[in-house]
Design a protein around this motif. Structure first.
Motif, PDB file in Angstrom:
ATOM      1  N   VAL A   2       0.615  -1.277   0.010  1.00  0.00           N
ATOM      2  CA  VAL A   2      -0.099  -0.088   0.088  1.00  0.00           C
ATOM      3  C   VAL A   2       0.903   1.242  -0.184  1.00  0.00           C
ATOM      4  N   THR A  37       0.714   4.147  -2.923  1.00  0.00           N
ATOM      5  CA  THR A  37       0.242   5.583  -2.175  1.00  0.00           C
ATOM      6  C   THR A  37       1.452   6.561  -2.356  1.00  0.00           C
ATOM      7  N   THR A  84      -5.641   7.938   1.117  1.00  0.00           N
ATOM      8  CA  THR A  84      -5.151   6.853   1.702  1.00  0.00           C
ATOM      9  C   THR A  84      -5.856   7.355   3.223  1.00  0.00           C
ATOM     10  N   PHE A 130      -7.327   4.009  -0.714  1.00  0.00           N
ATOM     11  CA  PHE A 130      -6.524   2.941   0.251  1.00  0.00           C
ATOM     12  C   PHE A 130      -6.924   2.931   1.592  1.00  0.00           C
ATOM     13  N   ASP A 173      -5.444   1.532   5.296  1.00  0.00           N
ATOM     14  CA  ASP A 173      -4.590   0.672   6.160  1.00  0.00           C
ATOM     15  C   ASP A 173      -5.370   0.404   7.389  1.00  0.00           C
ATOM     16  N   VAL A 201      -9.429  -0.376  -1.708  1.00  0.00           N
ATOM     17  CA  VAL A 201      -8.338  -1.359  -1.360  1.00  0.00           C
ATOM     18  C   VAL A 201      -8.222  -1.311   0.137  1.00  0.00           C
ATOM     19  N   PHE A 202      -8.496  -2.336   0.978  1.00  0.00           N
ATOM     20  CA  PHE A 202      -8.371  -2.321   2.338  1.00  0.00           C
ATOM     21  C   PHE A 202      -7.764  -3.563   2.874  1.00  0.00           C
TER      22      PHE A 202
END
Lengths: 357, 268
Positions: free
Chosen positions: B56, B60, B92, B179, B181, B210-211
Motif C-alpha cells: 500500500v 500511495t 489513503t 486505500f 490501512d 483497497v483495504f
C-alpha cells in the motif's frame, strides 16, 4: 452479500456531553479576573475602579500582553518560547543604540542635542522590531532544521540573546536616547477629549497593543495561517500527511513570537526613554503563565487570543489592587502561581476526560 | 458476481506488475502484482510481515519500489511522494486516525486544501468557512455519515465518528481510488460496522476501495475480492462468495494451496 445497498444511515452513538472540567475551564479565567476586580473594588471602591487606575492597569499590561499573544501561537503548536524576555531586552537595546547612533555625532548626543532624531527614531524602532523577528527566525531555524525540542533551543537562546544585549550595553542601562521618543511619541495622549475625565490617557503603546491583539485574533481564527497553527499542535504527523509544510509554518510562528517580543521591546523606549538589561528577565515566564491561565494548553492544539488577553491582565490587576489595598505586592507572585497551577490542573482533567471518550 | 464481471469488462483503475522492494536484506515485496477495477472492494490480507502495508505504501507514493511497473488510469506512473499520489486522485485512510482532534470535521476534511475567500481576502489567506461547510455537508449526506455537530472538535466525538470523518475526507478527495490501512483496527463493533457501511457507500459511487485488515469476518463481509500476500508474494486470490475463512487462513499461513477446500480458492 457484500454489494447489498445499505439504506440505513450508519449508526452513531449519542454525542457525548461536555464534561464539567471543559465547561469550567472555558469560563475559569474570566471568573478569576472578575473575582479579583470585585474583591479589590469592595476593599478600595473609589481608588480601584477609578478611571485613572484602570487606565494604569491597561498601560501596565500592554507590554506583557504582546509577549503573551506572541507566545500563545507558539504554545498552540505544542512548542514553547522561553527566549521572549531576552528578545524584548535585545530589541530595546538595539533600538536605543540605533537611535543614539543616528541622532547626531557623539558630541551632539553628549550635549543632549539630537539634530537627526526625526529620522533616527523611526529607524531605531524599525530595527528594534526587526531584531525581534530575526531572533524568532533563529529560534525557528534551530527548532525545525536541527529537529531540536523548542524548550532546549529557546532556553539556549534565552541566554544568548540576553548575553548579546549585555555585551552591547556593558550590562548597564543605555543612556542618551533622544527624549522625544518618550515625550513626543510614547506618552503622547491621543485621546484629548474629556469624555472619561482628565485621568484617562490613550498612549501609543496601548493602541499598538490593541491593534496587534485584534490582528492576532483575526489571524488565528479566520486565516489558513491560524488553521495550520492549530493543526500542527493538534497532530503534527497528520498535518505533514496532508501536505502542510510544517517546518515552514513553525518558522513563521517563531518569527511571529519574536516580532511581538520586538514590539514589546520598543515599548520600554516609548514609556521610559531607556533600554534596561536588568528588568524583564522573568517576563517570559509571566507571559507563558498568562497564556496557560488563559486556556492555552502546553500540549498544543488549544488556545485563544481572548483567553490570553484575560490571562495577561490577571497579574497587573492583582499587583495594582494589592498596592492600592496596602498589601505587599509580593503577594501577586503567590496568587499568580496558585492560579497557574489551578489552570493547568483543570486543563489536564479536561484532556484526560476527553481521551476517555 | 455481476459487479465483478461488469468490472472486468472495463480497464483496471490501477495495475501494478512485478513490484519488488527490499529493506536491507529483507525482500519485502517479491514480484507482487495487483489490479483494481472500478467499483470493487479489494481486501489485502496476510500474516504480519507479509508485505501488505509495504504494498500500500508503494501504491500511495510513501515508498518507492526497487522495480516493477505501475499503470494508473491508463498511464505509466511512478509517485515520488504521497502528495503526488494524492494529486493523481489516490487517497489513503490510516489506522492511527490521521486527523487533527482539536479541529472540527470541516477543518479536518479540508486540511491542507482549505478554500479561501474570493479576491484580496483570499490572497491574504482568509478562509471561506461557509463554502467548506456546505461542501462537507453535501459529501457527508452522500456518504450517509451523520456527524452530530459539524462545528464540534473531533476530540469530543466517538472513535467511529472520527474514523467516519477520516474516511469522508479520503472519499471527498479521491477521484480514482481509496486505500485503507486497517481502518477498523482501533474501533469497536458498532463503529466497525459503520466504517464497513462507508466502504460500501464509497464502492457504490464507483470508486474502488483497497483495504488491509486482519479481521476475517470483516473482510468476508465487505470485500468483492480477497488478495492474499505471504512473504512479499501474492499467493492467492479468493472470491468471498465461494471461499471460506479457513481457505483464507490456509493461504495466509502457507499450507499447501491444494489442501484448501472449497473451489473458490484460486491460485494467484
Amino acid at each position: 452479500m457484500a454489494s447489498t445497498q445499505t439504506p440505513v444511515a450508519p449508526s452513531l452513538e449519542a454525542e457525548p456531553k461536555p464534561t464539567l472540567g471543559q465547561r469550567l475551564s472555558n469560563a475559569f479565567t474570566l471568573l478569576i479576573l472578575l473575582a479579583i476586580v470585585i474583591i479589590f473594588t469592595l476593599l478600595q471602591r473609589t481608588t480601584f475602579l477609578s478611571i485613572g487606575n484602570l487606565n494604569n492597569v491597561l498601560i501596565d499590561t500592554s507590554q506583557l500582553l504582546l509577549l503573551t499573544i506572541g507566545v500563545t501561537f507558539v504554545i498552540i503548536t505544542a512548542g514553547i518560547d522561553l527566549s521572549i524576555s531576552s528578545i524584548l531586552i535585545l530589541s530595546a537595546v538595539v533600538a536605543a543604540k540605533v537611535m543614539i547612533q543616528f541622532s547626531g555625532t557623539p558630541e551632539q548626543v553628549a550635549a543632549y542635542s539630537f539634530p537627526n532624531q526625526a529620522m533616527a527614531i523611526p529607524i531605531g524602532l524599525a530595527l528594534g522590531v526587526l531584531t525581534g523577528i530575526v531572533c524568532g527566525l533563529v529560534n525557528g531555524l534551530l527548532v525545525t532544521r536541527l529537529n531540536m525540542p523548542s524548550f532546549i533551543v529557546t532556553l539556549g537562546t534565552l541566554g544568548v540573546f540576553l548575553g548579546i544585549a549585555q555585551l552591547l550595553t556593558g550590562g548597564t542601562t543605555v543612556a542618551g536616547v533622544p527624549p522625544a521618543i518618550q515625550q513626543d511619541i510614547g506618552l503622547r495622549d491621543l485621546f484629548p477629549w474629556p469624555l472619561f475625565g482628565a485621568d484617562f490617557r490613550l498612549i501609543p503603546p496601548m493602541i499598538i497593543a490593541f491593534v496587534l491583539t485584534v490582528a492576532a485574533a483575526v489571524l488565528l481564527n479566520f486565516t489558513r495561517f491560524g488553521r495550520y497553527t492549530y493543526a500542527i499542535g493538534s497532530n503534527m504527523a497528520a498535518a505533514r500527511r496532508v501536505g502542510i509544510d510544517v517546518n515552514r509554518h513553525l518558522l513563521k510562528v517563531y518569527a511571529l513570537s519574536g516580532f511581538f517580543a520586538g514590539v514589546a521591546g520598543t515599548f520600554d523606549l516609548m514609556r521610559f526613554g531607556t533600554a534596561s538589561v536588568g528588568s524583564h528577565q522573568s517576563d517570559n515566564l509571566a507571559a507563558i503563565s498568562a497564556a496557560v491561565i488563559g486556556g492555552t494548553s502546553l500540549f498544543g492544539g488549544l488556545g485563544t487570543i481572548g483567553g490570553s488577553v484575560i490571562g495577561a491582565f490577571i497579574p497587573a490587576t492583582l499587583r495594582n489592587g494589592l498596592v492600592i489595598s496596602g498589601v505587599p505586592a509580593f503577594w501577586q507572585n503567590v496568587a499568580v502561581g496558585v492560579v497557574l497551577i489551578l489552570a493547568v490542573y483543570i486543563d489536564q482533567r479536561r484532556r484526560s476526560a476527553e481521551e476517555r471518550m | 458476481m455481476v459487479k465483478a464481471v461488469a468490472g472486468r469488462a472495463m480497464e483496471p483503475v490501477l495495475q501494478v506488475e512485478n513490484i519488488n522492494k527490499h529493506f536491507g536484506a529483507v525482500h519485502a515485496l517479491r514480484n507482487a502484482s495487483l489490479a483494481v477495477w472500478p467499483g470493487e472492494v479489494v481486501a489485502l490480507i496476510g500474516d504480519n510481515g507479509a508485505g501488505k502495508s509495504t504494498l500500500v505504501n508503494v501504491l500511495t507514493g510513501v515508498l518507492r519500489p526497487d522495480s516493477g511497473t505501475m499503470i494508473f488510469a491508463g498511464e505509466r506512473v511512478s509517485f515520488s511522494s504521497p502528495q503526488e499520489a494524492r494529486a493523481a486522485g489516490i487517497e489513503t485512510v490510516y489506522q492511527d486516525l490521521a486527523i487533527a482532534p482539536h479541529l472540527d470535521a470541516v477543518a479536518n476534511i479540508f486540511l491542507g486544501r482549505e478554500l479561501t475567500m474570493p479576491g484580496l481576502a483570499g490572497h491574504l489567506g482568509f478562509l471561506d468557512n461557509g463554502k467548506m461547510r456546505r461542501e462537507t455537508e453535501e459529501q457527508l449526506t452522500r456518504l450517509r455519515v451523520r456527524i452530530p455537530k459539524l462545528g464540534r472538535r473531533l476530540v469530543t466525538l466517538s472513535g467511529g465518528q472520527r474514523q467516519g470523518v477520516a474516511v469522508a475526507r479520503a472519499v471527498m478527495w479521491a477521484s480514482k481510488i481509496v486505500f485503507m490501512d486497517e481502518p477498523t483496527a482501533a474501533l469497536g463493533v458498532a463503529q466497525t460496522e459503520m466504517v464497513l457501511d462507508l466502504i460500501r457507500e464509497v464502492r457504490n459511487t464507483g470508486i474502488p476501495v483497497v483495504f488491509i485488515s486482519h479481521n476475517m469476518p470483516n473482510v468476508f463481509e465487505v470485500a468483492d475480492r480477497i488478495v492474499v500476500l505471504r512473504l512479499g508474494e501474492v499467493v492467492a486470490e479468493l472470491d468471498p462468495r465461494t471461499a471460506s475463512i479457513d481457505d483464507a487462513v490456509l493461504a495466509m499461513t502457507g499450507a499447501r494451496r491444494r489442501d484448501a477446500r472449497g473451489e473458490g480458492a484460486v491460485v494467484g
